[in-house]
Design a protein around this motif. Structure first.
Motif, PDB file in Angstrom:
ATOM      1  N   ASN A 260      47.989  38.730  35.643  1.00 22.15           N
ATOM      2  CA  ASN A 260      48.166  37.275  35.650  1.00 22.15           C
ATOM      3  C   ASN A 260      46.935  36.604  36.228  1.00 22.15           C
ATOM      4  O   ASN A 260      46.111  37.243  36.889  1.00 22.15           O
ATOM      5  CB  ASN A 260      49.447  36.837  36.365  1.00 22.15           C
ATOM      6  CG  ASN A 260      49.444  37.128  37.838  1.00 22.15           C
ATOM      7  OD1 ASN A 260      48.425  37.042  38.502  1.00 22.15           O
ATOM      8  ND2 ASN A 260      50.594  37.474  38.381  1.00 22.15           N
ATOM      9  N   CYS A 261      46.832  35.304  35.943  1.00 19.88           N
ATOM     10  CA  CYS A 261      45.691  34.525  36.409  1.00 19.88           C
ATOM     11  C   CYS A 261      46.155  33.095  36.693  1.00 19.88           C
ATOM     12  O   CYS A 261      46.903  32.510  35.916  1.00 19.88           O
ATOM     13  CB  CYS A 261      44.598  34.509  35.338  1.00 19.88           C
ATOM     14  SG  CYS A 261      43.137  33.559  35.800  1.00 19.88           S
ATOM     15  N   HIS A 262      45.710  32.571  37.828  1.00 19.84           N
ATOM     16  CA  HIS A 262      46.020  31.192  38.209  1.00 19.84           C
ATOM     17  C   HIS A 262      44.710  30.523  38.612  1.00 19.84           C
ATOM     18  O   HIS A 262      44.019  30.982  39.524  1.00 19.84           O
ATOM     19  CB  HIS A 262      47.006  31.179  39.382  1.00 19.84           C
ATOM     20  CG  HIS A 262      47.486  29.807  39.737  1.00 19.84           C
ATOM     21  ND1 HIS A 262      48.124  29.554  40.916  1.00 19.84           N
ATOM     22  CD2 HIS A 262      47.431  28.617  39.086  1.00 19.84           C
ATOM     23  CE1 HIS A 262      48.441  28.274  40.980  1.00 19.84           C
ATOM     24  NE2 HIS A 262      48.016  27.689  39.875  1.00 19.84           N
TER      25      HIS A 262
ATOM     26  N   CYS B  92      45.510  45.688  42.626  1.00 17.93           N
ATOM     27  CA  CYS B  92      44.621  44.786  43.368  1.00 17.93           C
ATOM     28  C   CYS B  92      44.907  43.322  43.034  1.00 17.93           C
ATOM     29  O   CYS B  92      45.229  42.987  41.900  1.00 17.93           O
ATOM     30  CB  CYS B  92      43.173  45.117  43.006  1.00 17.93           C
ATOM     31  SG  CYS B  92      41.944  44.212  43.930  1.00 17.93           S
ATOM     32  N   GLU B  93      44.770  42.476  44.042  1.00 18.46           N
ATOM     33  CA  GLU B  93      44.802  41.032  43.837  1.00 18.46           C
ATOM     34  C   GLU B  93      43.441  40.484  44.247  1.00 18.46           C
ATOM     35  O   GLU B  93      42.907  40.851  45.277  1.00 18.46           O
ATOM     36  CB  GLU B  93      45.909  40.388  44.660  1.00 18.46           C
ATOM     37  CG  GLU B  93      47.288  40.714  44.144  1.00 18.46           C
ATOM     38  CD  GLU B  93      48.380  39.934  44.837  1.00 18.46           C
ATOM     39  OE1 GLU B  93      48.109  38.821  45.329  1.00 18.46           O
ATOM     40  OE2 GLU B  93      49.499  40.457  44.878  1.00 18.46           O
TER      41      GLU B  93
ATOM     42  N   SER C 248      40.996  36.991  44.750  1.00 16.69           N
ATOM     43  CA  SER C 248      40.943  35.547  44.904  1.00 16.69           C
ATOM     44  C   SER C 248      39.484  35.134  45.060  1.00 16.69           C
ATOM     45  O   SER C 248      38.762  35.669  45.903  1.00 16.69           O
ATOM     46  CB  SER C 248      41.747  35.117  46.133  1.00 16.69           C
ATOM     47  OG  SER C 248      41.717  33.720  46.253  1.00 16.69           O
TER      48      SER C 248
ATOM     49  N   GLY D  17      42.860  33.019  41.126  1.00 13.89           N
ATOM     50  CA  GLY D  17      43.636  34.140  41.613  1.00 13.89           C
ATOM     51  C   GLY D  17      43.967  35.057  40.452  1.00 13.89           C
ATOM     52  O   GLY D  17      44.524  34.624  39.443  1.00 13.89           O
ATOM     53  N   LEU D  18      43.577  36.322  40.576  1.00 17.44           N
ATOM     54  CA  LEU D  18      43.820  37.318  39.528  1.00 17.44           C
ATOM     55  C   LEU D  18      44.623  38.460  40.100  1.00 17.44           C
ATOM     56  O   LEU D  18      44.442  38.835  41.262  1.00 17.44           O
ATOM     57  CB  LEU D  18      42.509  37.917  39.022  1.00 17.44           C
ATOM     58  CG  LEU D  18      41.566  37.075  38.216  1.00 17.44           C
ATOM     59  CD1 LEU D  18      40.271  37.825  37.996  1.00 17.44           C
ATOM     60  CD2 LEU D  18      42.183  36.714  36.892  1.00 17.44           C
ATOM     61  N   LYS D  19      45.468  39.022  39.286  1.00 14.55           N
ATOM     62  CA  LYS D  19      46.180  40.226  39.670  1.00 14.55           C
ATOM     63  C   LYS D  19      45.907  41.272  38.605  1.00 14.55           C
ATOM     64  O   LYS D  19      46.122  41.035  37.410  1.00 14.55           O
ATOM     65  CB  LYS D  19      47.673  39.965  39.785  1.00 14.55           C
ATOM     66  CG  LYS D  19      48.425  41.102  40.390  1.00 14.55           C
ATOM     67  CD  LYS D  19      49.855  40.695  40.684  1.00 14.55           C
ATOM     68  CE  LYS D  19      50.535  41.770  41.496  1.00 14.55           C
ATOM     69  NZ  LYS D  19      51.920  41.378  41.790  1.00 14.55           N
TER      70      LYS D  19
END
Length: 99
Positions: A38-40, A67-68, A70, A61-63
């Motif tokens: 996902n990406c925000h 790993c996450e 930012s 913000g990427l998942k």
């Protein structure tokens, strides 16, 4: 991506051109690393600022599996272009994903 791209624009008017540019950058990032979950992307003009600081901040913000990530960018006074700051933020996210 498993979930749709989320775009949040705070304290400024979003435009089709801005959202289109964000989507283009994220599609390129997804081609570079297809396992993004996902990406925000947040464009925030509500942060307090002075003439020496940026008027807009960009956070991505990427998942990805395991790993996450930012990434936070703000165009400096000499670079005041929102689109350049967006490109730089996506490039930074690409470096994090690559590493």
């Amino acid at each position: 991506m498993q979930t749709p791209l989320r775009i949040s624009v705070r304290e400024m008017q979003s435009t089709r051109a801005l959202e289109s540019r964000i989507r283009d950058h994220v599609m390129r990032l997804e081609r570079f690393h297809p396992s993004i979950l996902n990406c925000h992307v947040i464009i925030d003009a509500s942060a307090p600022h002075t003439t020496k600081e940026a008027a807009v901040e960009i956070t991505i913000g990427l998942k990805v599996p395991g790993c996450e990530i930012s990434v936070h960018r703000a165009p400096g006074p000499e670079q005041g272009d929102l689109y350049v700051a967006l490109r730089d933020a996506v490039d930074a996210a690409k470096r994090f994903v690559r590493d």
